[in-house]
Enzyme design. Sequence first.
Site, mmCIF file in Angstrom:
data_model
loop_
_atom_site.group_PDB
_atom_site.id
_atom_site.type_symbol
_atom_site.label_atom_id
_atom_site.label_comp_id
_atom_site.label_asym_id
_atom_site.label_seq_id
_atom_site.Cartn_x
_atom_site.Cartn_y
_atom_site.Cartn_z
ATOM 1 N N ASP A 228 -6.959 3.749 13.688
ATOM 2 C CA ASP A 228 -5.691 4.449 13.496
ATOM 3 C C ASP A 228 -5.822 5.680 12.607
ATOM 4 O O ASP A 228 -5.078 6.651 12.764
ATOM 5 C CB ASP A 228 -4.639 3.497 12.922
ATOM 6 N N ARG B 76 0.731 5.604 18.068
ATOM 7 C CA ARG B 76 0.285 6.547 17.044
ATOM 8 C C ARG B 76 0.613 8.007 17.347
ATOM 9 O O ARG B 76 0.988 8.752 16.424
ATOM 10 C CB ARG B 76 -1.210 6.382 16.788
ATOM 11 N N ASP C 185 0.815 -1.219 0.000
ATOM 12 C CA ASP C 185 0.000 0.000 0.000
ATOM 13 C C ASP C 185 0.847 1.267 0.000
ATOM 14 O O ASP C 185 0.614 2.187 -0.804
ATOM 15 C CB ASP C 185 -0.933 0.016 1.210
ATOM 16 N N SER D 299 -4.742 -9.393 10.027
ATOM 17 C CA SER D 299 -4.156 -8.060 10.044
ATOM 18 C C SER D 299 -3.374 -7.935 11.347
ATOM 19 O O SER D 299 -3.935 -8.111 12.431
ATOM 20 C CB SER D 299 -5.257 -6.994 9.980
#
Length: 338
Positions: free
Chosen positions: A123, A94, A14, A174
């Site tokens: 996220d 994050r 990605d 994931s």
Amino acid sequence: MADKAVLAYSGGLDTSVAVRWIKEKYGYDVVTFTVDIGNVANLEAIRLKALNAGAVDAVVADAREQFISDYVWPSLQADALYEGEYSLATAIGRPLIARLLVDVAREKGAVAVAHGCTGKGNDQVRLDVGIGTLGPDLKIIAPAREWGMTREELIHYAEQAAIPVPVTRKSPYSIDENLWGRSIETGVLEDPWVEPPADVYAWTRDPDKTPAGARYIEIEFVQGVPVGLDGTRMGGVKLVETLHAVAGEHGVGRVDHVENRLVGIKSREIYEAPAATVLLKAHAALQNLVLTKDQLRFKALVATQYSDLIYNGLWFSGLRHNLAAYVEDTQRFVTGMV
């Protein structure tokens, strides 16, 4: 000269496609940024991959010590455990990533910041809010929310653009990991009645195959921060890594949880957090020795609020800073009483 965008770059399909896509869609030259918080095996390899994908510059950073000292330890001091289960490993990483992305954007004179989050998870909110707070003048680009391409279409795009991305078998899960923990979701795990397959776990041994007998560990805390194991002083990264190995060997740190996501859905998550599990339990036990009943109950309320703020991406909020000040005062009191 074209304007620049700084892209949070993982080296995967990605974000490698995003390097070229951002140039085509927005006309920006792309500077990639990759940070190691316990989740990158080879920073130099990723830097070269980014340049080969078309980035005009590729910045890498080892922020493991900063992650532990400035983000993990404050969350530990606050006893942050979302919904009583999740030690917030992904969530607590994050705000650091957001801060460093903005720092790199300032250094490189960029006008935009980009990340690879989709529109389905938490996220995207955490990074958008963090970047928006620290760099309100920066445009935020999330290619995966915009392009609408399937995985097959992404692979085709990469091939057509001669982007050197090795295409391997897609994992059925994931997975996100850093020094504080590992999260696994999707695939068969979306059915809460399915027992997690053995291949879900990487850091913890099957409880049926753990060493016989108990293993005792002595943890030294100073103002709520662990500074040593079994009489040996050590830095935060080494302490967490050592405790991961010891606790994981004994099957400690597995969490199977259906949690309430920030975006309004429920999600079944599997977590592995050996060090976090041990340290949170030990820290709570230490406080229980010296704080009064009322202090403990109020601290529990603070912990819940603190956890929600982290989970919801509000690390840089005024309320989080106010709660942090209270937590620091409490830890000084605990140290004085022990």
